[in-house]
Design a protein around this motif. Structure first.
Motif, PDB file in Angstrom:
ATOM      1  N   ALA A   1     -10.178  10.073   2.844  1.00 52.30           N
ATOM      2  CA  ALA A   1      -9.729   9.014   1.938  1.00 52.30           C
ATOM      3  C   ALA A   1      -8.586   8.232   2.593  1.00 52.30           C
ATOM      4  O   ALA A   1      -8.461   7.018   2.400  1.00 52.30           O
ATOM      5  N   ALA A   2      -7.778   8.934   3.379  1.00 46.92           N
ATOM      6  CA  ALA A   2      -6.670   8.265   4.078  1.00 46.92           C
ATOM      7  C   ALA A   2      -7.214   7.293   5.132  1.00 46.92           C
ATOM      8  O   ALA A   2      -6.695   6.184   5.295  1.00 46.92           O
TER       9      ALA A   2
ATOM     10  N   ALA B   1      -2.101  13.795   5.633  1.00 47.08           N
ATOM     11  CA  ALA B   1      -3.211  13.622   4.698  1.00 47.08           C
ATOM     12  C   ALA B   1      -4.502  14.008   5.412  1.00 47.08           C
ATOM     13  O   ALA B   1      -4.990  13.262   6.258  1.00 47.08           O
TER      14      ALA B   1
ATOM     15  N   SER C   1      -7.542  14.336   4.183  1.00 40.86           N
ATOM     16  CA  SER C   1      -8.789  13.772   3.652  1.00 40.86           C
ATOM     17  C   SER C   1      -9.152  12.448   4.320  1.00 40.86           C
ATOM     18  O   SER C   1      -8.279  11.649   4.666  1.00 40.86           O
TER      19      SER C   1
ATOM     20  N   GLU D   1      -8.680   4.283   3.386  1.00 39.92           N
ATOM     21  CA  GLU D   1      -7.617   3.403   2.912  1.00 39.92           C
ATOM     22  C   GLU D   1      -7.099   2.512   4.034  1.00 39.92           C
ATOM     23  O   GLU D   1      -6.864   1.313   3.851  1.00 39.92           O
TER      24      GLU D   1
ATOM     25  N   HIS E   1       0.818  -1.210   0.000  1.00 39.84           N
ATOM     26  CA  HIS E   1       0.000   0.000   0.000  1.00 39.84           C
ATOM     27  C   HIS E   1       0.857   1.268   0.000  1.00 39.84           C
ATOM     28  O   HIS E   1       0.331   2.367   0.194  1.00 39.84           O
ATOM     29  N   GLY E   2       2.166   1.116  -0.150  1.00 39.65           N
ATOM     30  CA  GLY E   2       3.029   2.288  -0.272  1.00 39.65           C
ATOM     31  C   GLY E   2       3.653   2.756   1.031  1.00 39.65           C
ATOM     32  O   GLY E   2       4.311   3.797   1.048  1.00 39.65           O
ATOM     33  N   PHE E   3       3.462   2.000   2.126  1.00 43.43           N
ATOM     34  CA  PHE E   3       4.034   2.419   3.403  1.00 43.43           C
ATOM     35  C   PHE E   3       5.503   2.007   3.483  1.00 43.43           C
ATOM     36  O   PHE E   3       5.877   0.938   3.006  1.00 43.43           O
TER      37      PHE E   3
ATOM     38  N   LEU F   1     -16.347   5.386  -0.333  1.00 45.34           N
ATOM     39  CA  LEU F   1     -15.019   5.060  -0.865  1.00 45.34           C
ATOM     40  C   LEU F   1     -14.739   3.568  -0.714  1.00 45.34           C
ATOM     41  O   LEU F   1     -14.184   2.923  -1.612  1.00 45.34           O
TER      42      LEU F   1
ATOM     43  N   ARG G   1       3.786   8.035   4.704  1.00 39.93           N
ATOM     44  CA  ARG G   1       3.181   6.746   5.040  1.00 39.93           C
ATOM     45  C   ARG G   1       4.268   5.887   5.636  1.00 39.93           C
ATOM     46  O   ARG G   1       5.233   5.576   4.949  1.00 39.93           O
TER      47      ARG G   1
ATOM     48  N   ALA H   1     -16.836   1.476  -3.149  1.00 35.78           N
ATOM     49  CA  ALA H   1     -16.325   1.534  -4.524  1.00 35.78           C
ATOM     50  C   ALA H   1     -15.178   0.560  -4.734  1.00 35.78           C
ATOM     51  O   ALA H   1     -14.901   0.123  -5.851  1.00 35.78           O
ATOM     52  N   GLN H   2     -14.471   0.237  -3.656  1.00 37.72           N
ATOM     53  CA  GLN H   2     -13.367  -0.724  -3.771  1.00 37.72           C
ATOM     54  C   GLN H   2     -13.791  -2.139  -3.423  1.00 37.72           C
ATOM     55  O   GLN H   2     -12.953  -3.023  -3.321  1.00 37.72           O
TER      56      GLN H   2
END
Lengths: 492, 492
Positions: free
Chosen positions: B144-145, B140, B142, B148, B43-45, B283, B109, B286-287
């Motif tokens: 959205a974080a 972050a 939002s 996630e 996830h990019g962490f 969100l 992250r 949608a995933q």
């Protein structure tokens, strides 16, 4: 103002002598620990993890520097018991071996890895928390156990990326040293203090040179700062015996053994030690560990007071540049030996034990100094945010990439300035950026920007190269995974 | 006697509330940490490892239980500075984010894993050192974080072996709770203490039930031991509002959101919180994270005082048997939320942050309770010692096996009693013993004893089976690796 005073802002820094490790520093260490554990495991060692905290009572007085018994640790009192952070992994093992003596299989072969803490003055590259990775065999009286540990140490160094020739494992025996001390007239309980000084003096040969050690064997030594270290007060004849011992290394193992046997003539324990060294050498030779990897070296004594038999040390033999740019040998990265009395402290019964401790952080530093670890890692694919309201779509793209095993994330900062998103991708060493504005969304496509190629082209490309290698391509959204993978493969 | 008194034998035990981990306990945890890190990384962490020790100043007052500010940690003074063992991985992250705010990529992250220490009363299964594995996004703003992190938490649980249906991630928002408190007349700085009591009361719903919580909202509550906990002193109408909030969960997300919107009517922050919950839900939907994995649940508040927005908790929904054999739900294994003020303590500037902490040891306990981790590992092949003088030969056999990747060791205890060697092999769960006496050596063969088959035959075999499946075979020494591997493959 009163409120400010009540809650002043805390300083954003770790305590003195502690530090943080980021990204590749963490993964490279983890990788090394796994490699070491793999070799230990292959040799039959089982993992043990004790807690960071032990009672000061259990840690005992066996501190790294016997000049300062019961100092050197971080200690605190809880419920009328003094506790401390472990300063090595050996003391906790001795406690465990005693506590579970009726349940564990003996000989008990265990490995352990993790941080240890030393309450010592921090210095450049010298931290108060660092990693060790140990293997020990408890309950094996034979020097076959010591030989095995020495061979395993050589295997381990090669497994983590130190090629043969770049390291040497040096082996000695405390019993030989004790024999030498006996010959020099330093046997007997009343000579404890002198023996301690001699031991530490020998251990400093590398740093102080022959003259420095000789001074410490005699009246004492004043260092550059003017501090005076009291010497052992030996006469010249006595000092000659000790110096002869340190100088006893000969062209090969058998010659060194012969020289040592001369030096300890008349001392039973000394002769016993020499025989043990011979046995270790022959066991290692039978397994193919030649003098290019493991040698007998009388100058190895190890600082710790608790060793009772064989001692060993692994040294990296290549040169690196020190802080001032001068070449120097990297030096010791691991050491150990036999300590037959540590478990006895708890149980009253003799429990033979031997083991090795690898200084993982030093070993990492060595590999970095040699350029064998880069300290760099590739970042994730960044899905940029062109339209804040379509966050769900961007998250879905990242999820699709991840499901295919591709490291990916959505940019989660303020998306207003697109340049900031690319700057972020750059800072993360991201290989690819995914871009989809309203127009692309309507057409069912995405832009893929090859950030590695882009950076390279920006630096060095000719106009023709620019044209022939487009750093940004448009692909159907349905091909997102496939096309991203193509770009990633370009830079493998 | 005097000497005995001076050095009494230390107790061979760890400090109260600490424990040791052996063999599979260590490797299973390591394996789980790697699995979790893999998902976080995907996830990019990026990894971060801070030291175990921080200044008390940097850790601040944000302790797990706000009843006891600045207690709950193991602290000690060094060089006039109070230091303490970290009690979680969030406070050190806040310090790092502040310290390196000009160098790190933001949003930052990071993931972190390692032990944390709590100076709390130990109890059954409750230790003072335990592992956490955290992921946080700093910078972050939002939700959205947050979304996630919730999705990643679900992915992580599945990656470590908790199948869908056996867990649920429950999401709430502190802003909604604050809105409810406002509606109940508990806004304003002078109501700090009451709000704290209400928060902790809600957090105890699982344990105390509705009546217990109502008592804490009102005058207070006497527990079974007779201890009295002071209540928030709310009137019935006020308590009704709070109880209505905890009971606001409806059949699906939209219905729950609608109910919450009713409850916070008139509170701007409350309505803001409800909208955030709606965004998170859409969100996630949608995933593909449906209500079988992540639900909005107003009863989740999380005990920590520092959360400022979304909060979430992962619960295992299957039943296990408690110490007394009664079935109970396993409960919470991870939790987190948004904490926008932690970094501000250092810098004075708002830095939004959100993250999750997984209680790795609890998760391991859950998998063990479900029988999904065995806690067992196979031991090494044991090369037995029939002839003490031929140790070099035995070591060479073990080395040959290891070079082929087979875990192997030579028995290093006293070899006199052969039965003890086999007992040792049994205790180590060794699959195969290698035996070579003088006669076999002369003929260039070894005996291989299949210890797993041997044990099985001894338990249950008929005479025919004994004959048809020999548990011990003689093979040429040159075939040692090949034949050993055949025996190992039998039991894969």
């Amino acid at each position: 103002m009163a409120k400010e005073k009540k809650h002043p802002r805390p300083k954003a820094e770790p305590p003195k002598g502690f530090r943080d490790y980021f990204g590749a520093e963490v993964t490279e260490r983890q990788h090394m620990l796994e490699k070491i554990a793999e070799v230990y495991r292959l040799h039959g060692f089982d993992p043990l993890e004790t807690s960071a905290v032990e009672t000061v009572e259990a840690l005992g007085k066996f501190l790294p520097d016997v000049d300062r018994p019961n100092e050197g640790v971080f200690a605190f009192e809880e419920d009328d018991t003094w506790l401390a952070l472990r300063y090595d992994l050996t003391a906790p093992l001795a406690r465990v071996a005693a506590q579970y003596r009726n349940d564990l299989p003996f000989p008990y072969r265990r490995y352990a890895m993790g941080p240890v803490w030393r309450n010592e003055k921090p210095g450049p590259g010298r931290f108060r928390q660092f990693y060790q990775c140990d293997a020990d065999t408890v309950g094996a009286p034979s020097v076959a156990a010591d030989a095995e540990i020495c061979g395993m140490l050589a295997d381990t160094l090669e497994a983590v990326g130190i090629p043969r020739g770049d390291y040497i494992v040096r082996v000695n025996n405390r019993k030989v040293l004790n024999g030498v001390l006996e010959v020099a007239g330093l046997a007997g309980e009343d000579k404890d203090a002198e023996r301690g000084i001699v031991l530490r003096a020998i251990d400093k040969l590398d740093r102080l040179g022959e003259a420095g050690v000789r001074a410490l064997l005699g009246k004492g030594r004043e260092d550059e700062s003017g501090d005076f270290t009291k010497g052992a007060g030996l006469g010249d004849a006595q000092a000659d015996v000790i110096m002869g011992f340190m100088d006893a290394k000969r062209a090969d193992g058998p010659a060194t053994v012969a020289r040592l046997r001369e030096l300890v003539t008349g001392s039973a324990i000394g002769l016993d030690g020499v025989t043990e060294l011979e046995t270790i050498a022959s066991l290692l030779a039978a397994q193919g560990y030649g003098p290019d990897r493991i040698v007998i070296d009388p100058s190895v004594v190890r600082g710790l007071g608790y060793y009772t038999g064989p001692v060993f040390e692994a040294e990296l033999t290549f040169e690196i540049l020190d802080e001032k740019g001068r070449p120097r040998q990297f030096g010791s990265v691991a050491g150990g030996g036999r300590y037959d009395d540590l478990v006895k402290r708890f149980t009253g019964q003799e429990v033979p034990a031997t083991g090795v401790s690898i200084g993982v952080d030093r070993l990492l530093a060595a590999l970095r100094a040699k350029g064998r670890l880069t300290g760099e890692t590739q970042g994730p694919v960044i899905v940029t945010v062109m339209d804040r309201d379509r966050m769900a779509d961007y998250q879905a793209m990242a999820a699709t990439l991840r499901q295919a095993g591709i490291r990916a994330e959505v940019y989660l900062g303020n998306p207003k300035n697109f340049g900031n998103q690319l700057k972020y991708a750059d800072k993360r060493r991201s290989p690819v950026a995914v871009i989809q504005g309203g127009d692309e969304a309507a057409r069912g496509v995405v832009q893929l920007k090859d950030l590695i190629l882009g950076a390279k082209l920006a630096e060095e490309a000719t106009l023709e190269e620019w044209k022939s290698q487009p750093a940004q391509i448009e692909v159907p959204l349905t091909d997102l995974v496939e096309e991203t993978r193509k770009l990633l493969d370009r830079h493998q």
